[in-house]
Design a protein around this motif. Structure first.
Motif, PDB file in Angstrom:
ATOM      1  N   VAL A  57       0.907  -0.987  -0.105  1.00 33.86           N
ATOM      2  CA  VAL A  57      -0.163   0.075   0.092  1.00 33.86           C
ATOM      3  C   VAL A  57       0.760   1.411  -0.007  1.00 33.86           C
ATOM      4  CG1 VAL A  57      -1.774   1.476   1.446  1.00 33.86           C
ATOM      5  CG2 VAL A  57      -2.106  -1.062   1.091  1.00 33.86           C
ATOM      6  N   ARG A  58       1.671   1.226   0.937  1.00 29.82           N
ATOM      7  CA  ARG A  58       2.796   2.449   1.060  1.00 29.82           C
ATOM      8  C   ARG A  58       3.239   2.691  -0.341  1.00 29.82           C
ATOM      9  NH1 ARG A  58       4.697   0.011   5.684  1.00 29.82           N
ATOM     10  NH2 ARG A  58       3.846   1.110   7.482  1.00 29.82           N
ATOM     11  N   GLN A  59       3.985   1.817  -1.027  1.00 32.27           N
ATOM     12  CA  GLN A  59       4.764   1.657  -2.366  1.00 32.27           C
ATOM     13  C   GLN A  59       3.644   2.218  -3.586  1.00 32.27           C
ATOM     14  OE1 GLN A  59       7.921  -0.836  -3.566  1.00 32.27           O
ATOM     15  NE2 GLN A  59       8.305  -1.240  -1.271  1.00 32.27           N
ATOM     16  N   ALA A  60       2.512   1.576  -3.462  1.00 38.66           N
ATOM     17  CA  ALA A  60       1.488   1.976  -4.198  1.00 38.66           C
ATOM     18  C   ALA A  60       1.060   3.457  -4.288  1.00 38.66           C
ATOM     19  CB  ALA A  60       0.267   1.232  -4.208  1.00 38.66           C
ATOM     20  N   LEU A  61       0.957   3.917  -3.078  1.00 40.83           N
ATOM     21  CA  LEU A  61       0.532   5.199  -2.741  1.00 40.83           C
ATOM     22  C   LEU A  61       1.917   6.104  -3.439  1.00 40.83           C
ATOM     23  CD1 LEU A  61      -1.230   5.349   0.429  1.00 40.83           C
ATOM     24  CD2 LEU A  61      -2.302   6.035  -1.780  1.00 40.83           C
ATOM     25  N   ARG A  62       2.777   5.624  -2.773  1.00 42.73           N
ATOM     26  CA  ARG A  62       4.073   6.617  -3.336  1.00 42.73           C
ATOM     27  C   ARG A  62       4.423   6.603  -4.633  1.00 42.73           C
ATOM     28  NH1 ARG A  62       8.242   9.015  -0.283  1.00 42.73           N
ATOM     29  NH2 ARG A  62       9.439   9.793  -1.671  1.00 42.73           N
ATOM     30  N   ALA A  63       4.232   5.278  -5.421  1.00 44.36           N
ATOM     31  CA  ALA A  63       4.247   5.553  -7.031  1.00 44.36           C
ATOM     32  C   ALA A  63       3.292   6.528  -7.339  1.00 44.36           C
ATOM     33  CB  ALA A  63       4.076   4.235  -7.542  1.00 44.36           C
ATOM     34  N   GLN A  64       2.001   6.487  -7.230  1.00 42.72           N
ATOM     35  CA  GLN A  64       1.195   7.446  -7.776  1.00 42.72           C
ATOM     36  C   GLN A  64       1.508   8.896  -7.392  1.00 42.72           C
ATOM     37  OE1 GLN A  64      -3.193   5.927  -7.453  1.00 42.72           O
ATOM     38  NE2 GLN A  64      -2.161   4.774  -5.829  1.00 42.72           N
ATOM     39  N   ALA A  65       1.894   9.171  -6.029  1.00 46.37           N
ATOM     40  CA  ALA A  65       2.288  10.461  -5.813  1.00 46.37           C
ATOM     41  C   ALA A  65       3.417  10.949  -6.536  1.00 46.37           C
ATOM     42  CB  ALA A  65       2.736  10.361  -4.085  1.00 46.37           C
ATOM     43  N   ASP A  66       4.468  10.368  -6.499  1.00 42.81           N
ATOM     44  CA  ASP A  66       5.602  10.435  -7.479  1.00 42.81           C
ATOM     45  C   ASP A  66       5.263  10.926  -9.039  1.00 42.81           C
ATOM     46  OD1 ASP A  66       7.037  10.084  -5.408  1.00 42.81           O
ATOM     47  OD2 ASP A  66       7.992   8.120  -6.066  1.00 42.81           O
ATOM     48  N   THR A  67       4.294  10.232  -9.517  1.00 45.01           N
ATOM     49  CA  THR A  67       3.594  10.667 -10.844  1.00 45.01           C
ATOM     50  C   THR A  67       3.081  11.855 -10.939  1.00 45.01           C
ATOM     51  OG1 THR A  67       3.389   8.278 -11.556  1.00 45.01           O
ATOM     52  CG2 THR A  67       2.223   9.778 -12.798  1.00 45.01           C
ATOM     53  N   VAL A  68       1.992  12.004  -9.862  1.00 46.45           N
ATOM     54  CA  VAL A  68       1.261  13.255  -9.874  1.00 46.45           C
ATOM     55  C   VAL A  68       2.387  14.450  -9.430  1.00 46.45           C
ATOM     56  CG1 VAL A  68      -0.258  14.668  -8.293  1.00 46.45           C
ATOM     57  CG2 VAL A  68      -0.636  12.109  -8.985  1.00 46.45           C
ATOM     58  N   VAL A  69       3.360  14.331  -8.754  1.00 44.45           N
ATOM     59  CA  VAL A  69       4.313  15.433  -8.427  1.00 44.45           C
ATOM     60  C   VAL A  69       5.085  15.663  -9.791  1.00 44.45           C
ATOM     61  CG1 VAL A  69       6.338  16.143  -7.067  1.00 44.45           C
ATOM     62  CG2 VAL A  69       4.414  15.174  -5.788  1.00 44.45           C
ATOM     63  N   ALA A  70       5.369  14.718 -10.396  1.00 50.08           N
ATOM     64  CA  ALA A  70       6.325  14.910 -11.626  1.00 50.08           C
ATOM     65  C   ALA A  70       5.549  15.862 -12.731  1.00 50.08           C
ATOM     66  CB  ALA A  70       6.596  13.606 -12.174  1.00 50.08           C
ATOM     67  N   GLU A  71       4.102  15.592 -12.732  1.00 49.29           N
ATOM     68  CA  GLU A  71       3.340  16.458 -13.527  1.00 49.29           C
ATOM     69  C   GLU A  71       3.120  17.818 -12.980  1.00 49.29           C
ATOM     70  OE1 GLU A  71      -0.887  16.665 -16.033  1.00 49.29           O
ATOM     71  OE2 GLU A  71      -0.284  14.724 -15.396  1.00 49.29           O
ATOM     72  N   LEU A  72       2.834  17.966 -11.826  1.00 48.96           N
ATOM     73  CA  LEU A  72       2.929  19.083 -10.967  1.00 48.96           C
ATOM     74  C   LEU A  72       3.937  20.169 -11.102  1.00 48.96           C
ATOM     75  CD1 LEU A  72       1.015  18.127  -7.702  1.00 48.96           C
ATOM     76  CD2 LEU A  72      -0.058  19.415  -9.736  1.00 48.96           C
ATOM     77  N   ALA A  73       5.101  19.471 -11.161  1.00 50.69           N
ATOM     78  CA  ALA A  73       6.318  20.261 -11.001  1.00 50.69           C
ATOM     79  C   ALA A  73       6.507  21.398 -12.222  1.00 50.69           C
ATOM     80  CB  ALA A  73       7.493  19.476 -11.335  1.00 50.69           C
ATOM     81  N   ALA A  74       5.805  21.211 -13.339  1.00 47.02           N
ATOM     82  CA  ALA A  74       6.043  21.891 -14.364  1.00 47.02           C
ATOM     83  C   ALA A  74       5.026  23.233 -14.191  1.00 47.02           C
ATOM     84  CB  ALA A  74       5.423  21.199 -15.817  1.00 47.02           C
ATOM     85  N   HIS A  75       3.901  22.898 -13.323  1.00 48.54           N
ATOM     86  CA  HIS A  75       2.972  24.117 -12.742  1.00 48.54           C
ATOM     87  C   HIS A  75       3.520  24.960 -11.692  1.00 48.54           C
ATOM     88  CE1 HIS A  75       0.435  22.658 -16.041  1.00 48.54           C
ATOM     89  NE2 HIS A  75       0.225  21.416 -15.516  1.00 48.54           N
ATOM     90  N   VAL A  76       4.659  24.546 -11.142  1.00 54.84           N
ATOM     91  CA  VAL A  76       4.844  25.340  -9.798  1.00 54.84           C
ATOM     92  C   VAL A  76       6.315  25.854 -10.021  1.00 54.84           C
ATOM     93  CG1 VAL A  76       3.560  23.872  -8.515  1.00 54.84           C
ATOM     94  CG2 VAL A  76       5.745  22.997  -8.349  1.00 54.84           C
TER      95      VAL A  76
END
Length: 181
Positions: A57-76
């Motif tokens: 569960v931790r790793q599944a959430l972390r993998a998803q969060a990393d994907t979201v953060v990678a996309e968000l990085a361009a907007h911040v």
């Protein structure tokens, strides 16, 4: 369907299956055996690579969060983040926020550890804006956004509010939280 082969394929399949199951029902209703079954792998392999359901569960959430953060990085990256775009990025990842909401409701300690990249993004944004209480403001901002993502459709329907206007109002509130100094 071809069964996953090799460590990387097995781990990716297990994380994908865990994400699907978390999105559907949260951590309380899943087991390593169910995750492995969904992934098309032997449950002993899931145990070997991850150890426990909690680690999956931790790793599944972390993998998803990393994907979201990678996309968000361009907007911040700039000095003035576009809050509407940030919210749209989160909205484009319903498996992330749904699984995060399920885990947060049923086992908050797992959510805290697995969602750290997205939480840290807000803390960093708030610190950059000069907020001395960045952690508190990040908690309020994340609560507002997650609440809107999880319950926005229900609230709009229940109140008869206009979805676009309400979305803009939520974006404005998030923007104000991020701009507080």
């Amino acid at each position: 369907m071809r069964r996953p082969q090799g460590r990387d394929e097995v781990m990716a399949a297990v994380l994908a299956a865990a994400t699907e199951l978390l999105t559907e029902s949260g951590p309380h209703d899943i087991t390593v055996r169910r995750i492995a079954e969904r992934a098309g792998v032997n449950h002993a392999l899931a145990h070997r690579h991850f150890g426990t359901k909690e680690e999956i569960v931790r790793q599944a959430l972390r993998a998803q969060a990393d994907t979201v953060v990678a996309e968000l990085a361009a907007h911040v990256a700039g000095s003035e983040p576009d809050i509407t775009k940030l919210m749209a990025v989160f909205a484009n990842y319903p498996t992330y926020w749904r699984s995060l909401a399920h885990v947060a409701l049923h086992d908050p300690a797992l959510a805290e550890q697995g969602a750290a990249p997205t939480t840290q993004l807000f803390v960093d944004l708030l610190r950059r804006a000069g907020d001395e209480r960045a952690q508190v403001s990040a908690a309020v901002t994340a609560s507002l956004m997650l609440g809107w993502l999880a319950f926005g459709d229900f609230v709009v329907t229940a109140t008869g509010a206009d979805r676009d206007r309400t979305n803009r109002a939520v974006a404005t509130a998030v923007h104000e939280l991020l701009e507080r100094r």
